[in-house]
Design a protein around this motif. Structure first.
Motif, PDB file in Angstrom:
ATOM      1  N   ASP A   1       0.832  -1.206   0.000  1.00  0.00           N
ATOM      2  CA  ASP A   1       0.000   0.000   0.000  1.00  0.00           C
ATOM      3  C   ASP A   1       0.872   1.264   0.000  1.00  0.00           C
ATOM      4  O   ASP A   1       0.640   2.189  -0.785  1.00  0.00           O
ATOM      5  CB  ASP A   1      -0.912  -0.013   1.233  1.00  0.00           C
ATOM      6  CG  ASP A   1      -1.753   1.242   1.312  1.00  0.00           C
ATOM      7  OD1 ASP A   1      -2.546   1.470   0.372  1.00  0.00           O
ATOM      8  OD2 ASP A   1      -1.621   2.004   2.295  1.00  0.00           O
ATOM      9  N   TYR A   2       1.896   1.282   0.856  1.00  0.00           N
ATOM     10  CA  TYR A   2       2.809   2.435   0.913  1.00  0.00           C
ATOM     11  C   TYR A   2       3.450   2.653  -0.447  1.00  0.00           C
ATOM     12  O   TYR A   2       3.478   3.771  -0.973  1.00  0.00           O
ATOM     13  CB  TYR A   2       3.885   2.200   1.982  1.00  0.00           C
ATOM     14  CG  TYR A   2       4.982   3.235   1.960  1.00  0.00           C
ATOM     15  CD1 TYR A   2       4.889   4.410   2.693  1.00  0.00           C
ATOM     16  CD2 TYR A   2       6.128   3.047   1.180  1.00  0.00           C
ATOM     17  CE1 TYR A   2       5.888   5.374   2.652  1.00  0.00           C
ATOM     18  CE2 TYR A   2       7.131   4.006   1.128  1.00  0.00           C
ATOM     19  CZ  TYR A   2       7.005   5.170   1.862  1.00  0.00           C
ATOM     20  OH  TYR A   2       7.995   6.118   1.815  1.00  0.00           O
ATOM     21  N   LEU A   3       4.009   1.585  -1.026  1.00  0.00           N
ATOM     22  CA  LEU A   3       4.740   1.717  -2.290  1.00  0.00           C
ATOM     23  C   LEU A   3       3.800   2.124  -3.419  1.00  0.00           C
ATOM     24  O   LEU A   3       4.129   2.989  -4.241  1.00  0.00           O
ATOM     25  CB  LEU A   3       5.457   0.401  -2.614  1.00  0.00           C
ATOM     26  CG  LEU A   3       6.582   0.028  -1.625  1.00  0.00           C
ATOM     27  CD1 LEU A   3       7.041  -1.417  -1.843  1.00  0.00           C
ATOM     28  CD2 LEU A   3       7.765   0.994  -1.739  1.00  0.00           C
ATOM     29  N   GLN A   4       2.626   1.518  -3.472  1.00  0.00           N
ATOM     30  CA  GLN A   4       1.683   1.859  -4.547  1.00  0.00           C
ATOM     31  C   GLN A   4       1.238   3.313  -4.443  1.00  0.00           C
ATOM     32  O   GLN A   4       1.180   4.033  -5.440  1.00  0.00           O
ATOM     33  CB  GLN A   4       0.473   0.924  -4.510  1.00  0.00           C
ATOM     34  CG  GLN A   4       0.804  -0.477  -5.045  1.00  0.00           C
ATOM     35  CD  GLN A   4      -0.385  -1.414  -4.997  1.00  0.00           C
ATOM     36  OE1 GLN A   4      -1.289  -1.242  -4.160  1.00  0.00           O
ATOM     37  NE2 GLN A   4      -0.397  -2.437  -5.862  1.00  0.00           N
ATOM     38  N   ARG A   5       0.924   3.743  -3.230  1.00  0.00           N
ATOM     39  CA  ARG A   5       0.499   5.133  -3.065  1.00  0.00           C
ATOM     40  C   ARG A   5       1.593   6.112  -3.469  1.00  0.00           C
ATOM     41  O   ARG A   5       1.344   7.129  -4.104  1.00  0.00           O
ATOM     42  CB  ARG A   5       0.093   5.406  -1.608  1.00  0.00           C
ATOM     43  CG  ARG A   5      -1.354   5.027  -1.320  1.00  0.00           C
ATOM     44  CD  ARG A   5      -1.803   5.533   0.035  1.00  0.00           C
ATOM     45  NE  ARG A   5      -1.006   4.965   1.097  1.00  0.00           N
ATOM     46  CZ  ARG A   5      -0.135   5.631   1.848  1.00  0.00           C
ATOM     47  NH1 ARG A   5       0.036   6.935   1.654  1.00  0.00           N
ATOM     48  NH2 ARG A   5       0.555   5.029   2.794  1.00  0.00           N
ATOM     49  N   HIS A   6       2.850   5.780  -3.108  1.00  0.00           N
ATOM     50  CA  HIS A   6       3.947   6.698  -3.448  1.00  0.00           C
ATOM     51  C   HIS A   6       4.316   6.624  -4.917  1.00  0.00           C
ATOM     52  O   HIS A   6       4.750   7.613  -5.510  1.00  0.00           O
ATOM     53  CB  HIS A   6       5.143   6.440  -2.532  1.00  0.00           C
ATOM     54  CG  HIS A   6       4.953   7.015  -1.169  1.00  0.00           C
ATOM     55  ND1 HIS A   6       4.190   6.392  -0.195  1.00  0.00           N
ATOM     56  CD2 HIS A   6       5.355   8.193  -0.615  1.00  0.00           C
ATOM     57  CE1 HIS A   6       4.162   7.135   0.899  1.00  0.00           C
ATOM     58  NE2 HIS A   6       4.866   8.237   0.670  1.00  0.00           N
ATOM     59  N   GLU A   7       4.161   5.451  -5.539  1.00  0.00           N
ATOM     60  CA  GLU A   7       4.443   5.366  -6.976  1.00  0.00           C
ATOM     61  C   GLU A   7       3.322   6.002  -7.793  1.00  0.00           C
ATOM     62  O   GLU A   7       3.541   6.417  -8.939  1.00  0.00           O
ATOM     63  CB  GLU A   7       4.651   3.904  -7.406  1.00  0.00           C
ATOM     64  CG  GLU A   7       5.902   3.289  -6.780  1.00  0.00           C
ATOM     65  CD  GLU A   7       6.421   2.071  -7.535  1.00  0.00           C
ATOM     66  OE1 GLU A   7       5.926   1.800  -8.657  1.00  0.00           O
ATOM     67  OE2 GLU A   7       7.312   1.401  -6.995  1.00  0.00           O
ATOM     68  N   ALA A   8       2.136   6.098  -7.189  1.00  0.00           N
ATOM     69  CA  ALA A   8       0.987   6.633  -7.918  1.00  0.00           C
ATOM     70  C   ALA A   8       1.102   8.130  -8.192  1.00  0.00           C
ATOM     71  O   ALA A   8       0.462   8.661  -9.095  1.00  0.00           O
ATOM     72  CB  ALA A   8      -0.300   6.341  -7.146  1.00  0.00           C
ATOM     73  N   VAL A   9       1.950   8.828  -7.422  1.00  0.00           N
ATOM     74  CA  VAL A   9       2.076  10.281  -7.606  1.00  0.00           C
ATOM     75  C   VAL A   9       2.962  10.618  -8.794  1.00  0.00           C
ATOM     76  O   VAL A   9       3.822  11.488  -8.726  1.00  0.00           O
ATOM     77  CB  VAL A   9       2.674  10.966  -6.359  1.00  0.00           C
ATOM     78  CG1 VAL A   9       1.693  10.927  -5.216  1.00  0.00           C
ATOM     79  CG2 VAL A   9       4.011  10.354  -5.997  1.00  0.00           C
ATOM     80  N   ALA A  10       2.776   9.913  -9.904  1.00  0.00           N
ATOM     81  CA  ALA A  10       3.742  10.054 -10.992  1.00  0.00           C
ATOM     82  C   ALA A  10       3.355  11.127 -11.991  1.00  0.00           C
ATOM     83  O   ALA A  10       2.969  10.835 -13.104  1.00  0.00           O
ATOM     84  CB  ALA A  10       3.936   8.708 -11.686  1.00  0.00           C
ATOM     85  N   ASP A  11       3.467  12.381 -11.619  1.00  0.00           N
ATOM     86  CA  ASP A  11       3.443  13.421 -12.633  1.00  0.00           C
ATOM     87  C   ASP A  11       4.331  14.585 -12.195  1.00  0.00           C
ATOM     88  O   ASP A  11       4.820  14.609 -11.071  1.00  0.00           O
ATOM     89  CB  ASP A  11       2.028  13.861 -12.985  1.00  0.00           C
ATOM     90  CG  ASP A  11       1.382  14.664 -11.880  1.00  0.00           C
ATOM     91  OD1 ASP A  11       2.027  15.559 -11.302  1.00  0.00           O
ATOM     92  OD2 ASP A  11       0.212  14.384 -11.592  1.00  0.00           O
ATOM     93  N   ALA A  12       4.543  15.494 -13.103  1.00  0.00           N
ATOM     94  CA  ALA A  12       5.568  16.511 -12.890  1.00  0.00           C
ATOM     95  C   ALA A  12       5.271  17.417 -11.707  1.00  0.00           C
ATOM     96  O   ALA A  12       6.168  18.067 -11.174  1.00  0.00           O
ATOM     97  CB  ALA A  12       5.758  17.345 -14.152  1.00  0.00           C
ATOM     98  N   ASP A  13       4.037  17.485 -11.266  1.00  0.00           N
ATOM     99  CA  ASP A  13       3.724  18.320 -10.116  1.00  0.00           C
ATOM    100  C   ASP A  13       4.022  17.621  -8.802  1.00  0.00           C
ATOM    101  O   ASP A  13       4.252  18.266  -7.796  1.00  0.00           O
ATOM    102  CB  ASP A  13       2.236  18.723 -10.128  1.00  0.00           C
ATOM    103  CG  ASP A  13       1.950  19.694 -11.253  1.00  0.00           C
ATOM    104  OD1 ASP A  13       2.912  20.319 -11.742  1.00  0.00           O
ATOM    105  OD2 ASP A  13       0.781  19.800 -11.646  1.00  0.00           O
ATOM    106  N   GLU A  14       3.972  16.301  -8.836  1.00  0.00           N
ATOM    107  CA  GLU A  14       4.034  15.583  -7.567  1.00  0.00           C
ATOM    108  C   GLU A  14       5.294  14.753  -7.369  1.00  0.00           C
ATOM    109  O   GLU A  14       5.658  14.430  -6.246  1.00  0.00           O
ATOM    110  CB  GLU A  14       2.825  14.648  -7.459  1.00  0.00           C
ATOM    111  CG  GLU A  14       1.511  15.388  -7.379  1.00  0.00           C
ATOM    112  CD  GLU A  14       0.359  14.426  -7.246  1.00  0.00           C
ATOM    113  OE1 GLU A  14      -0.174  14.305  -6.136  1.00  0.00           O
ATOM    114  OE2 GLU A  14       0.027  13.758  -8.250  1.00  0.00           O
ATOM    115  N   GLY A  15       5.982  14.370  -8.467  1.00  0.00           N
ATOM    116  CA  GLY A  15       7.179  13.565  -8.346  1.00  0.00           C
ATOM    117  C   GLY A  15       6.958  12.124  -8.756  1.00  0.00           C
ATOM    118  O   GLY A  15       5.907  11.779  -9.324  1.00  0.00           O
ATOM    119  N   VAL A  16       7.973  11.291  -8.514  1.00  0.00           N
ATOM    120  CA  VAL A  16       7.871   9.852  -8.793  1.00  0.00           C
ATOM    121  C   VAL A  16       8.569   9.103  -7.679  1.00  0.00           C
ATOM    122  O   VAL A  16       9.403   9.648  -6.966  1.00  0.00           O
ATOM    123  CB  VAL A  16       8.528   9.459 -10.145  1.00  0.00           C
ATOM    124  CG1 VAL A  16       7.835  10.133 -11.326  1.00  0.00           C
ATOM    125  CG2 VAL A  16      10.005   9.792 -10.155  1.00  0.00           C
TER     126      VAL A  16
END
Lengths: 254, 254, 254, 254, 254
Positions: E42-57
């Motif tokens: 859950d932690y990894l998926q949520r953090h990988e989900a922020v994949a755009d230029a405003d939020e990071g990867v």
């Protein structure tokens, strides 16, 4: 023998860096967490409350990465007051959830590489300069600021031996270094403290900034200054952000 | 081969540095804390009581920062007495709340870089000089004093090789270094002990002062001496303050 | 390419350094302490009993300071016998109260920097020289002796590169070094063992002396020899004193 | 820019070094020890069984001294297979009695410092040379052999900068180094693996020998080769002996 | 004083490296393992989900060897977001089975060693160049890729002092270095981030590749570039492979 600069000293400083034992924290029952937060806030508030030139200042910072989670910085008129503050933290319930992974002991210092008038007679210099020196010796810590802390020494290698240079050469390089710093006026606040005889490097440097990119920029630009390029030896760097004691709970909640 | 100086030796020295396990201390029931304090005071008082030239001297210091909380310094006529003192501490209940994080083994030493008369015939020199040497070999430790301890070696690099210099060059630099020291007469007391063959650096230096700023000042000024600027290699620095054994309880109370 | 010296090898050596877990020891019930002492004495006596040229020698030393409390030294004809001795210690109840903090693996060595006659034909040299070599390759360990152990390498820096020197230059420096050593005949016994390919430095040096000040004196005087002043790189130093296995109880009693 | 040599790569390598927790082992009940031995033997036998050029080879070694007790060496066609092997060990009951104190990741490599024919067209060279290269890229591990493992880099210092030398200078030195190696044909088997981009040094070197003195001799003799004397930077050394998986029980019995 | 290059910055970066406590994992009951896997995914998926230029990867990698088992890499617009991500991991049940053994804090950076047009007016350069810069400042992380991470600094030694060189000399070397990199276009993706003032080296380098041999090849070839051969100082290297969060269970199963 090369001539040492005159110096004046202000507050003694302790940078107290700690990791949080997150396993113990996660496993602790609510009432133990509550007590640790309560005692931690109380400790931090009491130590931050001593904010005047007679008593010193304190602040707490979150720190990024594995080297530390928290940095508590104390400036005090005596080493004894720092020793008491350090042990008082260990006696709190919060202390029980932390490990002191590193620390730094120093004393704020101004050096007479420029005009020596202040050192000959502090009253002879204008009030603005006296306020400048006073701000160096008894600094305050900006609220809501990013911080970078690192220790450094001057090299004593055959071709790059700071302690073998003429006073004038050193003075010129320090002056040029100061010019670079002036380009960051209003963006960077810097505290220099000597740790000669007290800790493993010769100085501790603490930088404060609203924008952490300014920290990267000033350290990078200064690295091209002759005094850093040839004579600077740097220790470990710690980067973080100040938070008010009452946010300790939020900090520990992740 | 360069000529070594003559030397004379006095007491063997152990600097025994320990951190306190504050978690265990905080969690310990009163009777265990009481016993640790009682055994600790008893150990320290017994070891400090041996204060004469036949038996040596001991003292305990609080230390700032993460590297240690306590430093116990023993000077004794034999290595065996140091070994016994070290293990006796570990057998106390106080020892159980500490971890020995570092230490240093050395023997007090005077070197014949100046006049060699003393080494040729100690009786040939005047009583004042003999008292000076005696104070170096069998030092006492001031009460209520700040302390700085650090180990150091002389460099053996191609351009800065102490062990490749003529005796006269070394003697001149040591003499100039001594002159810097004389400027701190009455403010700084210094004990030099050789650790060649015993520990990782070549000497251990212990400085005592009423004002810790004098410690910073002398080490900084001496760093500009040619002997330090070019030939000194310094280890870690420990700074603290002596306290009487009966204040151990207050120390542990934070 | 510079010419390597001829060498001959004798026993393999293990320096096995351990700290005592004083907390566990203090807390252990009498019968556990008794068993640890009994098994420890038995281990040490059995390993010291193998004292002849076919089997090797062993001895135990108390060590000063935080780096170790005990050093067990084994000389054996094979690496396998060292490995067995090391693991046998770990299987004793005494092993359970210790932590192996460091160690050193090497093989006793004589180098043909002087006459090469011995290496060309060991039988061609006189009996006295053969006994000298034999004593280097299959040393005995004096009873009731102080010990200093340290590893060392030869430098390979541009201006101080031992491995780039002519054989004659190296031979002359080794010969002068030997002369310094002869000044300590009867006071210092020295064992040199190569650790090239086996451990982190190139040699392990073990010095034995009745008077520990002689250890300080020989290492200090030798540091002025060109071979040490320019080419020696030293590791950590360990100092202690041999004790008979049956005194293990007294050692652990503090 | 100096010209890099051509290279060819074979198996990826993992040197997995572990200490045994002898305290836990001593205290474990028989059935836990039995299970650890059984799972350990099974793990080792299964991994050693993959012995052909498509799958790789594995072997286990006892190691002398405090740095490790066991070294498991895996050669495999992919990094993934190494990762799986590493984690599979940690899942065995034997893994629970060990701590992975160090490790090394690399890939077997041949460099085109001599003839470049092989790199231009592997089929153009004679079968003997192809077998030689094949043995370097897909090595087997001798049974009942002593082992020495160490990482190394080439220096990039102003006077000794390997990466700033002409190809021919490097090629000549590598060739002379190879000649020294040929003197140990039949006595020493050597595996070279590049760790550039993978681990902290640039290469890992693994030596195998029936007689451990040959390991000392070759490393010592090679240190006088110009390529080592001036350009070699060495890491830590590990020495031990291979044993068959079914002797794991005897190994753990001390 | 040498002239610093202009720079532009993008995302802040945290490389968060952790070992798994395999003993605790092996001993944990199924429901605790299940919870750790569930919270970890859950932690990894949520953090990988922020994949755009405003939020990071963000991405997670398995790592070979003892230095780490897992590396979680976060790119974010603020240091605060990195701090939150780091502490959020420690609050998961998965965090309780890991130890953060190392980490690295940096900010993605492009330097104006080539054309300064972009820095004078980002709009003045063509869209292709702007996309190139954008990809450096706000990188994405390839799926199913091998990774190599290492920190590095530029030397400030008397003969190899990067910070004492003319801008043109530095610019020429950087340009030649870039040419070497272009030879790996399509095979290697590289992210450069400055850690000046933030962490112990000056830059963190992250390489991505489908074939790990390409990582070895580019780092080796670049080491012969003058900028690396003479001015590069490298830290520790970490090598591993990206895996999708939902494979965490398989990773932990060994």
């Amino acid at each position: 023998m090369a001539e040492p600069p005159q110096t004046d000293e202000g507050w003694f400083a302790l940078h107290d860096l700690r990791t949080v034992d997150w396993d113990a924290w996660r496993d602790a029952p609510d009432h133990e967490q509550d007590r640790a937060v309560r005692e931690g806030i109380d400790y931090l508030q009491r130590h931050e409350a001593v904010a005047d030139a007679d008593e010193g200042v304190s602040a707490v910072f979150s720190v990024l990465g594995h080297k530390a989670d928290l940095m508590v910085v104390h400036f005090r008129p005596t080493l004894d007051a720092l020793s008491t503050a350090e042990r008082a933290f260990d006696r709190t319930a919060l202390g029980g959830f932390t490990e002191q992974t590193t620390s730094y002991v120093s004393v704020t210092e101004v050096s007479g590489y420029g005009s020596t008038d202040y050192f000959d007679d502090p009253e002879s210099v204008d009030a603005g300069y006296r306020r400048y020196v006073e701000g160096k010796l008894h600094p305050d810590i900006p609220e809501d600021t990013y911080v970078s802390f690192y220790p450094m020494s001057k090299r004593r290698d055959p071709e790059y031996n700071w302690y073998d240079l003429d006073f004038e050469e050193r003075s010129d390089m320090m002056s040029a270094h100061g010019e670079t710093g002036k380009g960051y006026a209003g963006k960077i606040k810097q505290v220099i403290a000597s740790s000669v005889g007290f800790d493993d490097y010769e100085w501790g440097v603490t930088l404060f900034a609203d924008d952490p990119t300014d920290i990267k920029d000033i350290v990078y630009e200064m690295r091209f200054d002759e005094v850093s390029a040839k004579y600077g030896e740097f220790g470990q760097f710690y980067v973080g952000r100040r938070f008010p004691p009452e946010d300790l709970d939020a900090f520990l909640a992740g």
